[in-house]
Design a protein around this motif. Structure first.
Motif, PDB file in Angstrom:
ATOM      1  N   PRO A   1       0.868  -1.173  -0.090  1.00 22.70           N
ATOM      2  CA  PRO A   1       0.171  -0.069   0.055  1.00 22.70           C
ATOM      3  C   PRO A   1       0.820   1.165   0.104  1.00 22.70           C
ATOM      4  N   TYR A   2       0.592   2.193  -0.690  1.00 20.48           N
ATOM      5  CA  TYR A   2       1.375   3.309  -1.005  1.00 20.48           C
ATOM      6  C   TYR A   2       1.689   4.203   0.189  1.00 20.48           C
ATOM      7  N   TYR A   3       0.734   4.286   1.194  1.00 22.16           N
ATOM      8  CA  TYR A   3       0.733   4.993   2.485  1.00 22.16           C
ATOM      9  C   TYR A   3       1.581   4.486   3.522  1.00 22.16           C
ATOM     10  N   ILE A   4       2.123   3.117   3.311  1.00 20.86           N
ATOM     11  CA  ILE A   4       2.954   2.423   4.359  1.00 20.86           C
ATOM     12  C   ILE A   4       4.309   1.861   3.778  1.00 20.86           C
ATOM     13  N   THR A   5       4.510   2.490   2.492  1.00 26.84           N
ATOM     14  CA  THR A   5       5.719   1.631   1.964  1.00 26.84           C
ATOM     15  C   THR A   5       6.977   1.790   2.718  1.00 26.84           C
ATOM     16  N   THR A   6       7.119   3.026   3.119  1.00 23.89           N
ATOM     17  CA  THR A   6       8.614   3.384   3.816  1.00 23.89           C
ATOM     18  C   THR A   6       8.511   2.481   5.171  1.00 23.89           C
TER      19      THR A   6
ATOM     20  N   ARG B   1      17.023 -13.066   1.128  1.00 19.80           N
ATOM     21  CA  ARG B   1      17.914 -13.164  -0.292  1.00 19.80           C
ATOM     22  C   ARG B   1      17.501 -12.011  -1.003  1.00 19.80           C
ATOM     23  N   SER B   2      15.960 -11.541  -1.065  1.00 23.08           N
ATOM     24  CA  SER B   2      15.583 -10.612  -1.977  1.00 23.08           C
ATOM     25  C   SER B   2      14.370 -10.029  -1.411  1.00 23.08           C
ATOM     26  N   ILE B   3      13.985  -8.775  -1.622  1.00 19.16           N
ATOM     27  CA  ILE B   3      13.010  -8.100  -1.493  1.00 19.16           C
ATOM     28  C   ILE B   3      12.359  -7.473  -2.711  1.00 19.16           C
ATOM     29  N   THR B   4      11.195  -8.028  -3.078  1.00 22.67           N
ATOM     30  CA  THR B   4      10.793  -7.261  -4.522  1.00 22.67           C
ATOM     31  C   THR B   4       9.199  -6.790  -4.223  1.00 22.67           C
ATOM     32  N   VAL B   5       9.035  -5.515  -4.395  1.00 23.45           N
ATOM     33  CA  VAL B   5       8.007  -5.012  -4.183  1.00 23.45           C
ATOM     34  C   VAL B   5       7.349  -4.158  -5.087  1.00 23.45           C
ATOM     35  N   MET B   6       6.157  -4.093  -5.101  1.00 24.42           N
ATOM     36  CA  MET B   6       5.172  -2.932  -5.996  1.00 24.42           C
ATOM     37  C   MET B   6       5.239  -1.950  -5.351  1.00 24.42           C
ATOM     38  N   VAL B   7       5.425  -0.649  -5.948  1.00 22.86           N
ATOM     39  CA  VAL B   7       5.456   0.598  -5.086  1.00 22.86           C
ATOM     40  C   VAL B   7       4.972   1.639  -6.113  1.00 22.86           C
ATOM     41  N   GLN B   8       4.558   2.823  -5.712  1.00 16.04           N
ATOM     42  CA  GLN B   8       4.174   3.899  -6.515  1.00 16.04           C
ATOM     43  C   GLN B   8       5.402   4.272  -7.341  1.00 16.04           C
TER      44      GLN B   8
ATOM     45  N   LYS C   1      -4.618   6.177  -9.068  1.00 15.09           N
ATOM     46  CA  LYS C   1      -4.624   7.291  -9.817  1.00 15.09           C
ATOM     47  C   LYS C   1      -3.187   7.611 -10.423  1.00 15.09           C
ATOM     48  N   VAL C   2      -2.215   6.575 -10.096  1.00 15.93           N
ATOM     49  CA  VAL C   2      -1.093   6.955 -10.484  1.00 15.93           C
ATOM     50  C   VAL C   2      -0.364   5.400 -10.860  1.00 15.93           C
ATOM     51  N   ASP C   3       0.636   5.487 -11.720  1.00 16.29           N
ATOM     52  CA  ASP C   3       1.172   4.150 -12.115  1.00 16.29           C
ATOM     53  C   ASP C   3       2.376   3.833 -11.011  1.00 16.29           C
ATOM     54  N   SER C   4       2.415   2.443 -11.287  1.00 15.96           N
ATOM     55  CA  SER C   4       3.439   1.679 -10.162  1.00 15.96           C
ATOM     56  C   SER C   4       4.512   1.304 -11.009  1.00 15.96           C
ATOM     57  N   ALA C   5       5.399   0.808 -10.136  1.00 18.76           N
ATOM     58  CA  ALA C   5       6.734   0.095 -10.613  1.00 18.76           C
ATOM     59  C   ALA C   5       7.187  -1.011  -9.664  1.00 18.76           C
ATOM     60  N   VAL C   6       7.913  -1.843 -10.081  1.00 22.08           N
ATOM     61  CA  VAL C   6       8.311  -3.124  -9.555  1.00 22.08           C
ATOM     62  C   VAL C   6       9.795  -2.991  -9.206  1.00 22.08           C
ATOM     63  N   VAL C   7      10.128  -3.037  -7.625  1.00 20.48           N
ATOM     64  CA  VAL C   7      11.754  -2.794  -7.540  1.00 20.48           C
ATOM     65  C   VAL C   7      12.185  -3.832  -6.664  1.00 20.48           C
ATOM     66  N   ARG C   8      13.293  -4.272  -7.203  1.00 24.49           N
ATOM     67  CA  ARG C   8      14.073  -5.481  -6.236  1.00 24.49           C
ATOM     68  C   ARG C   8      14.982  -4.862  -5.575  1.00 24.49           C
ATOM     69  N   LEU C   9      15.200  -5.205  -4.123  1.00 24.59           N
ATOM     70  CA  LEU C   9      16.172  -4.851  -3.239  1.00 24.59           C
ATOM     71  C   LEU C   9      16.809  -6.138  -2.916  1.00 24.59           C
ATOM     72  N   ASP C  10      18.182  -6.188  -2.875  1.00 21.35           N
ATOM     73  CA  ASP C  10      19.048  -7.496  -2.345  1.00 21.35           C
ATOM     74  C   ASP C  10      19.839  -6.901  -1.463  1.00 21.35           C
ATOM     75  N   PRO C  11      19.168  -7.110  -0.273  1.00 21.94           N
ATOM     76  CA  PRO C  11      20.337  -7.076   1.207  1.00 21.94           C
ATOM     77  C   PRO C  11      21.514  -7.367   1.347  1.00 21.94           C
ATOM     78  N   TYR C  12      22.287  -6.096   1.766  1.00 22.98           N
ATOM     79  CA  TYR C  12      23.843  -6.530   1.866  1.00 22.98           C
ATOM     80  C   TYR C  12      23.912  -7.521   3.246  1.00 22.98           C
ATOM     81  N   THR C  13      24.857  -8.337   2.915  1.00 21.56           N
ATOM     82  CA  THR C  13      25.458  -9.042   4.109  1.00 21.56           C
ATOM     83  C   THR C  13      26.214  -8.158   5.180  1.00 21.56           C
TER      84      THR C  13
END
Length: 282
Positions: free
Chosen positions: A113-118, A132-139, A184-196
């Motif tokens: 949800p856009y309002y609690i992404t961070t 291993r990875s965090i893949t999320v759909m965000v605004q 009302k806005v487009d989204s995008a998929v972002v992948r985060l690969d956490p550092y050890t």
């Protein structure tokens, strides 16, 4: 045919429709048959179905009680699926991982949800859970902020915080028409690969994040003025200026022009003037 549930604005519910996007999410996430998946906000289960086709185990956390029987009806007979009715921000993630994914690499997938992404992203990153990875759909605009380079207009405190914990990249954009109801806005998929191990040595993580927060609090101020305002009760302006100069920076530079390397070096110099650190919150 009327849908058996009501999408709720308070949860920021916009459900994916069709298979194309969910297939691309799973393909881009790096999930494989030996991997477990923590899914946040399964909604009506479009992504859940694709995750179960690719992963060894899926645990989905859903806050909306009306969706629980729908998800259980769809996937409850699959022994590899576990549904948890709860708020991920109030969930003991460490305990969840121990109970359901012992000895298994785990990826995260979520249509946030856009309002609690961070808050959700920082929970997943600050906990250092070993994902291993965090893949999320965000605004779309949030995706640009997360992936921003140093000095870009959309770079902010959350940019540097996230990039301290993980390598971040945008996978692809998702038009509003791919959701029901369409946002009302487009989204995008972002992948985060956490550092050890973090990419920089700060010497004091709490101080590092305090400096970033202070520098971006009022973007048009110089670094010296921003830090002097934030640390007024802990050091005078001359000492702060000396620390900035010792870090090889111009006190007149704006904080938005700095990257995590400069903030890490500045943190070490600020430690030398014996500032008392406090808890950080991005």
């Amino acid at each position: 045919m009327q849908e058996p549930f009501r999408k709720k604005k308070k949860y920021g519910q916009n459900f994916l429709i069709g298979n194309t996007v969910v297939k691309r999410i799973v393909a881009g996430s790096g999930i494989d048959a030996d991997c477990g998946v923590l899914e946040i906000g399964p909604g009506a289960g479009a992504l859940t179905r694709e995750l179960l086709s690719a992963a060894k185990r899926v645990v989905s956390v859903e806050i909306d009680g009306e969706l629980i029987p729908i998800l259980e009806n769809c996937f409850g007979n699959d022994s590899r699926f576990t549904l948890i009715h709860g708020d991920i921000l109030k969930t003991d993630v460490s305990a969840l991982l121990r109970e359901h994914f012992a000895g298994m690499p785990v990826c995260v997938c979520a249509n946030l949800p856009y309002y609690i992404t961070t808050p959700i992203l920082m929970l997943l990153l600050e906990g250092r859970f070993g994902f291993r990875s965090i893949t999320v759909m965000v605004q779309k605009e949030v995706a640009s902020r997360l992936c921003a380079g140093r000095g870009e207009d959309c770079c902010g405190a959350v940019t540097l915080a996230v990039q301290y914990y993980a390598a971040v990249r945008k996978l692809f954009g998702v038009p509003a028409g791919c959701f029901s109801p369409p946002p009302k806005v487009d989204s995008a998929v972002v992948r985060l690969d956490p550092y050890t191990v973090p990419p920089v040595d700060t010497g004091d993580e709490a101080m590092f994040f305090q400096l970033i927060k202070a520098a971006f609090a009022q973007r048009r101020k110089t670094l010296l003025n921003s830090l002097s305002a934030a640390f007024a009760d802990r050091a005078d302006k001359e000492r702060i200026s000396a620390a900035i100069t010792a870090a090889g920076l111009d006190p007149a530079v704006r904080g938005e022009k700095l990257g995590i390397e400069e903030f890490a070096n500045l943190t070490k110099k600020m430690i030398n003037i014996n500032l008392k650190t406090e808890d950080h919150h991005v």
